[in-house]
Write a protein that holds these residues in place. Structure first.
Motif, PDB file in Angstrom:
ATOM      1  N   TYR A 105      53.885  46.857  77.717  1.00 36.91           N
ATOM      2  CA  TYR A 105      54.004  48.222  77.212  1.00 36.91           C
ATOM      3  C   TYR A 105      54.559  49.135  78.298  1.00 36.91           C
ATOM      4  O   TYR A 105      54.097  49.139  79.425  1.00 36.91           O
ATOM      5  CB  TYR A 105      52.617  48.711  76.772  1.00 36.91           C
ATOM      6  N   HIS A 108      55.453  54.904  74.301  1.00 41.22           N
ATOM      7  CA  HIS A 108      55.646  55.093  72.860  1.00 41.22           C
ATOM      8  C   HIS A 108      55.766  56.587  72.591  1.00 41.22           C
ATOM      9  O   HIS A 108      55.340  57.415  73.389  1.00 41.22           O
ATOM     10  CB  HIS A 108      54.513  54.459  72.039  1.00 41.22           C
ATOM     11  N   PHE A 117      58.422  52.538  70.232  1.00 40.58           N
ATOM     12  CA  PHE A 117      57.868  51.932  71.437  1.00 40.58           C
ATOM     13  C   PHE A 117      59.004  51.480  72.341  1.00 40.58           C
ATOM     14  O   PHE A 117      60.088  51.133  71.866  1.00 40.58           O
ATOM     15  CB  PHE A 117      57.034  50.689  71.089  1.00 40.58           C
TER      16      PHE A 117
END
Length: 134
Positions: A105, A108, A117
């Motif tokens: 990650y 986002h 994202f």
């Protein structure tokens, strides 16, 4: 419309099946293939259970008022606060899906619908080495 879907929800991983570079696909590789944009489904929000498992437990901070960004040390949440790995299968329009490894990650944007994202391909270096060898 975005052509992407999440596979069946597993207890130990989240799988993204992503179509890229088609006329109607918004998913793109960035930074020479090191990053990928992915858009959730239009009905998904930050509160959708499977989306919550993909966002780090440390609340992202607002950056310039438009996109929540936070470089995560974790890769996806699991029950009890643990993170689930997010795995990527992608294909070019009309092609076969190819496993591209784990995603990390990066950010986002909850102001976009569907949610946008940005992921980093954890296996980018290994994938590009294999491709260069032929």
């Amino acid at each position: 419309s975005c052509r992407c879907m999440m596979g069946p929800e597993w207890k130990n991983a989240i799988v993204l099946w992503v179509n890229i570079y088609g006329d109607s696909y918004k998913n793109l590789f960035l930074e020479n293939g090191r990053q990928l944009t992915w858009f959730g489904q239009s009905r998904q929000t930050e509160e959708t259970p499977v989306i919550r498992k993909m966002i780090p437990s440390t609340p992202p901070s607002l950056d310039e008022g438009s996109c929540r960004t936070k470089v995560a040390k974790e890769e996806g949440k699991q029950e009890g606060g643990k993170m689930l790995p997010v795995l990527l299968l992608c294909r070019l329009e009309g092609g076969d899906y190819i496993y591209c490894g784990r995603l990390k990650y990066l950010a986002h944007d909850p102001t976009k619908l569907p949610l946008r994202f940005v992921w980093e391909l954890a296996s980018h270096q290994q994938l590009t080495k294999k491709n260069k060898k032929g």
